[in-house]
Design a protein around this motif. Structure first.
Motif, PDB file in Angstrom:
ATOM      1  N   LYS A   6       0.820  -1.208   0.000  1.00  0.00           N
ATOM      2  CA  LYS A   6       0.000   0.000   0.000  1.00  0.00           C
ATOM      3  C   LYS A   6       0.855   1.260   0.000  1.00  0.00           C
ATOM      4  CE  LYS A   6      -3.748   0.239  -0.047  1.00  0.00           C
ATOM      5  NZ  LYS A   6      -4.677   0.246  -1.215  1.00  0.00           N
ATOM      6  N   ALA A   7       1.992   1.215   0.685  1.00  0.00           N
ATOM      7  CA  ALA A   7       2.859   2.396   0.736  1.00  0.00           C
ATOM      8  C   ALA A   7       3.393   2.734  -0.650  1.00  0.00           C
ATOM      9  CB  ALA A   7       4.008   2.153   1.712  1.00  0.00           C
ATOM     10  N   ILE A   8       3.767   1.716  -1.420  1.00  0.00           N
ATOM     11  CA  ILE A   8       4.264   1.954  -2.776  1.00  0.00           C
ATOM     12  C   ILE A   8       3.129   2.469  -3.664  1.00  0.00           C
ATOM     13  CG2 ILE A   8       5.216   0.855  -4.840  1.00  0.00           C
ATOM     14  CD1 ILE A   8       6.756  -1.040  -2.961  1.00  0.00           C
ATOM     15  N   GLN A   9       1.968   1.810  -3.588  1.00  0.00           N
ATOM     16  CA  GLN A   9       0.823   2.228  -4.412  1.00  0.00           C
ATOM     17  C   GLN A   9       0.434   3.675  -4.126  1.00  0.00           C
ATOM     18  OE1 GLN A   9      -2.285  -0.478  -3.351  1.00  0.00           O
ATOM     19  NE2 GLN A   9      -1.208  -2.299  -4.097  1.00  0.00           N
ATOM     20  N   THR A  10       0.239   3.990  -2.857  1.00  0.00           N
ATOM     21  CA  THR A  10      -0.302   5.303  -2.493  1.00  0.00           C
ATOM     22  C   THR A  10       0.731   6.418  -2.595  1.00  0.00           C
ATOM     23  OG1 THR A  10       0.113   4.858  -0.139  1.00  0.00           O
ATOM     24  CG2 THR A  10      -2.082   4.335  -0.990  1.00  0.00           C
ATOM     25  N   SER A  23       4.053   1.245  11.323  1.00  0.00           N
ATOM     26  CA  SER A  23       5.480   1.581  11.270  1.00  0.00           C
ATOM     27  C   SER A  23       6.050   1.275   9.897  1.00  0.00           C
ATOM     28  CB  SER A  23       6.239   0.799  12.343  1.00  0.00           C
ATOM     29  OG  SER A  23       5.765   1.120  13.630  1.00  0.00           O
ATOM     30  N   GLY A  24       5.689   0.109   9.364  1.00  0.00           N
ATOM     31  CA  GLY A  24       6.187  -0.285   8.054  1.00  0.00           C
ATOM     32  C   GLY A  24       5.758   0.668   6.968  1.00  0.00           C
ATOM     33  N   TYR A  25       4.526   1.122   7.038  1.00  0.00           N
ATOM     34  CA  TYR A  25       4.025   2.068   6.037  1.00  0.00           C
ATOM     35  C   TYR A  25       4.856   3.352   6.049  1.00  0.00           C
ATOM     36  CZ  TYR A  25       0.683   4.804   3.286  1.00  0.00           C
ATOM     37  OH  TYR A  25       0.097   5.568   2.301  1.00  0.00           O
ATOM     38  N   LYS A  26       5.114   3.867   7.224  1.00  0.00           N
ATOM     39  CA  LYS A  26       5.873   5.115   7.331  1.00  0.00           C
ATOM     40  C   LYS A  26       7.309   4.948   6.835  1.00  0.00           C
ATOM     41  CE  LYS A  26       4.814   8.487   8.416  1.00  0.00           C
ATOM     42  NZ  LYS A  26       4.442   9.679   7.602  1.00  0.00           N
ATOM     43  N   GLU A  78       7.100   4.673   3.002  1.00  0.00           N
ATOM     44  CA  GLU A  78       6.744   5.976   2.447  1.00  0.00           C
ATOM     45  C   GLU A  78       7.957   6.902   2.401  1.00  0.00           C
ATOM     46  OE1 GLU A  78       3.011   8.834   3.309  1.00  0.00           O
ATOM     47  OE2 GLU A  78       4.442   8.696   4.970  1.00  0.00           O
ATOM     48  N   THR A  79       8.723   6.897   3.480  1.00  0.00           N
ATOM     49  CA  THR A  79       9.903   7.752   3.549  1.00  0.00           C
ATOM     50  C   THR A  79      10.967   7.316   2.543  1.00  0.00           C
ATOM     51  OG1 THR A  79       9.501   8.143   5.903  1.00  0.00           O
ATOM     52  CG2 THR A  79      11.708   8.635   5.074  1.00  0.00           C
ATOM     53  N   MET A  86      10.524   5.698  -0.261  1.00  0.00           N
ATOM     54  CA  MET A  86      10.058   6.032  -1.609  1.00  0.00           C
ATOM     55  C   MET A  86      10.256   7.520  -1.889  1.00  0.00           C
ATOM     56  SD  MET A  86       8.948   3.426  -3.388  1.00  0.00           S
ATOM     57  CE  MET A  86       8.069   4.364  -4.643  1.00  0.00           C
ATOM     58  N   GLU A  87       9.889   8.342  -0.930  1.00  0.00           N
ATOM     59  CA  GLU A  87       9.997   9.789  -1.132  1.00  0.00           C
ATOM     60  C   GLU A  87      11.444  10.219  -1.331  1.00  0.00           C
ATOM     61  OE1 GLU A  87       8.412  13.943   0.953  1.00  0.00           O
ATOM     62  OE2 GLU A  87       7.787  11.978   1.727  1.00  0.00           O
ATOM     63  N   GLN A  88      12.332   9.701  -0.507  1.00  0.00           N
ATOM     64  CA  GLN A  88      13.741  10.092  -0.592  1.00  0.00           C
ATOM     65  C   GLN A  88      14.382   9.609  -1.900  1.00  0.00           C
ATOM     66  OE1 GLN A  88      15.635  11.891   1.573  1.00  0.00           O
ATOM     67  NE2 GLN A  88      13.993  12.264   3.016  1.00  0.00           N
ATOM     68  N   MET A  89      14.100   8.355  -2.277  1.00  0.00           N
ATOM     69  CA  MET A  89      14.721   7.798  -3.480  1.00  0.00           C
ATOM     70  C   MET A  89      14.146   8.420  -4.753  1.00  0.00           C
ATOM     71  SD  MET A  89      17.143   5.914  -2.494  1.00  0.00           S
ATOM     72  CE  MET A  89      17.580   5.589  -4.198  1.00  0.00           C
ATOM     73  N   MET A  90      12.847   8.694  -4.767  1.00  0.00           N
ATOM     74  CA  MET A  90      12.262   9.334  -5.942  1.00  0.00           C
ATOM     75  C   MET A  90      12.782  10.754  -6.105  1.00  0.00           C
ATOM     76  SD  MET A  90      10.415   7.330  -7.730  1.00  0.00           S
ATOM     77  CE  MET A  90       9.679   8.636  -8.703  1.00  0.00           C
ATOM     78  N   GLU A  91      12.945  11.441  -4.999  1.00  0.00           N
ATOM     79  CA  GLU A  91      13.534  12.780  -5.048  1.00  0.00           C
ATOM     80  C   GLU A  91      14.950  12.717  -5.618  1.00  0.00           C
ATOM     81  OE1 GLU A  91      13.681  17.006  -4.152  1.00  0.00           O
ATOM     82  OE2 GLU A  91      12.020  15.570  -4.243  1.00  0.00           O
ATOM     83  N   ALA A  92      15.675  11.678  -5.261  1.00  0.00           N
ATOM     84  CA  ALA A  92      17.057  11.521  -5.734  1.00  0.00           C
ATOM     85  C   ALA A  92      17.124  11.303  -7.239  1.00  0.00           C
ATOM     86  CB  ALA A  92      17.726  10.359  -5.004  1.00  0.00           C
TER      87      ALA A  92
END
Length: 447
Positions: free
Chosen positions: A125-129, A371-374, A377-378, A380-386
């Motif tokens: 769900k974290a990857i999808q959302t 916890s896993g979702y957070k 999510e983090t 994904m956000e950091q790597m996509m920004e990179a």
């Protein structure tokens, strides 16, 4: 009607030019099994959550132990079904590759969860959302509709097919170079993500669609889509056996784990497990427990669990034999568990209801998911920004941490995005937590 003679093939993806019936005393399907057992992605499942937190004082199932148990049940299902079909319907299949159905199913069972990301369902769900609701939404107008559908429906089943077939950087064509029948047996939802529907299930990413089509065409799996439409096939018959083995193990073993963790009492667990039997069979089980002098409650639950798994396997064999023609025609729209005899089917539904209410909503499970979702999510956000700003200092530092097998520096945006998804979904729970702590300055190697 699909044909067993073509459905069972030991041709290998990526090495079709070297195809042969046998190389030595080991069958090609046994080679598949060994190849997975000794692989790094398979070993990594020991640190991936099944349902409950990874073990502390009480050892519960992780993805690895679950997959080994599913493979054991799958071997029995494949062997028992093929044996009965040869005896009752297809004597001409004796001494053919069809006799190795048990081995093929067992191998597919080993692989069925290999594409699952860290932290189970919450990781998916974290990857999808991240893409559908979060910072990744800006990509919708920058990528193809098919790719957007793939990443917003990210699915562990489709990712398992990619993991086994995709040619990652520095690897050989064909990925794991598995046999066609084994690969077809893991694709539970043999259609593209554009057809995922409300449940969000699909079997292969657009990048591997041509590979699944090659396998399906070779094996004679019916295609339901017209030219120009997203690909949709019926299931390979062995998928029903893999699915049944998984259904049996996760439901029954979750009940046993819940008892170990004291989420369910002994009496509640006992009633659920004995519910799979009529009064006479139930009395026989209780009598044998007394005769064996099993006084320890955990051992009694283990014995009842073994009996439940055994009868579920038998009833799923009967369901497959009963519906075999529908399965070969591609018209069977159920699972083997749902097609079982009434007593076992109703008992299974009761276990599902208890699991949903008491187990999957327990605080220990919810805490891991939150916890896993957070964490996911983090990451994904950091790597996509990179990858979107790879010229920045911090971005270069993050990208340098990524294994060379992931094509994260490719000029093509979709390739880079998929490399991030590959990298993060391949992490274990422990490694994902470690990376999360390091990039957030919570943990330092020198401290």
């Amino acid at each position: 009607m699909m044909n067993w003679h073509t459905l069972i093939s030991n041709k290998r993806l990526g090495q079709e030019y070297r195809h042969a019936e046998r190389h030595d005393d080991r069958s090609e399907f046994k080679r598949d099994y060994d190849r997975l057992i000794f692989s790094a992605p398979f070993r990594r499942m020991q640190n991936k959550t099944q349902v409950f937190p990874l073990p502390g004082s009480v050892f519960v199932h992780n993805r690895l132990t679950h997959s080994l148990e599913v493979a054991s049940v799958g071997m029995s299902l494949g062997n028992d079904i093929s044996r009965r079909l040869i005896k009752e319907k297809y004597p001409e299949l004796k001494d053919s590759l069809f006799e190795e159905c048990g081995q093929i199913v067992a191998t597919a069972c080993l692989a069925h969860d290999m594409g699952n990301p860290p932290f189970g369902h919450s990781g998916e769900k974290a990857i999808q959302t991240f893409f559908s609701e979060g910072p990744g939404a800006f990509l919708q107008n920058k990528v193809s509709p098919e790719f957007w559908s793939d990443i917003t429906h990210f699915e562990g089943n489709a990712n398992a097919f990619r993991l086994l077939t995709h040619q990652f950087r520095g690897r050989r064509a064909g990925g794991f170079v598995m046999t066609y029948s084994m690969l077809a047996s893991i694709v539970k939802y043999p259609w593209a993500s554009m057809l995922a529907g409300e449940k969000g299930k699909f079997g292969f990413f657009q990048s591997e669609a041509h590979l699944y089509k090659r396998v399906a065409d070779e094996l004679g799996i019916f295609c339901l889509s017209k030219e120009g439409e997203p690909l949709r096939f019926v299931r390979h018959p062995l998928v029903y056996m893999v699915e049944a083995a998984d259904d049996i193990c996760y439901e029954i073993m979750d009940i046993e784990d819940a008892h170990k963790l004291k989420i369910l009492s002994f009496d509640e667990t006992r009633e659920l497990l004995l519910g799979f039997f009529d009064e006479n069979e139930r009395s026989n089980i209780e009598r044998r427990i007394k005769e064996e002098d099993l006084r320890d409650e955990n051992e009694q639950i283990v014995y009842m669990r073994a009996c439940a798994v055994g009868t579920l396997e038998t009833k799923c064999v009967e369901a497959f034999i009963q519906h075999e023609e529908e399965i070969l025609n591609g018209t069977f729209n159920s699972s083997l568990v749902k097609a079982m005899a009434t007593v076992q089917r109703e008992a299974y539904k009761k276990c599902e209801a208890v699991s949903k209410e008491r187990i999957y909503r327990s605080h220990t499970v919810l805490d891991v998911e939150l916890s896993g979702y957070k964490i996911m999510e983090t990451l994904m956000e950091q790597m996509m920004e990179a990858i979107m700003h790879s010229d920045r200092y911090y971005s270069r530092q993050l990208i340098d941490r990524v294994s060379s097998q992931y094509d994260i520096r490719n000029d093509d945006l979709e390739t880079r995005v998929m490399a991030v998804v590959d990298y993060i979904s391949g992490m274990t729970d422990v490694y994902a937590l470690d990376v999360y702590q390091k990039i957030n300055g919570i943990s330092l190697p020198i401290v």
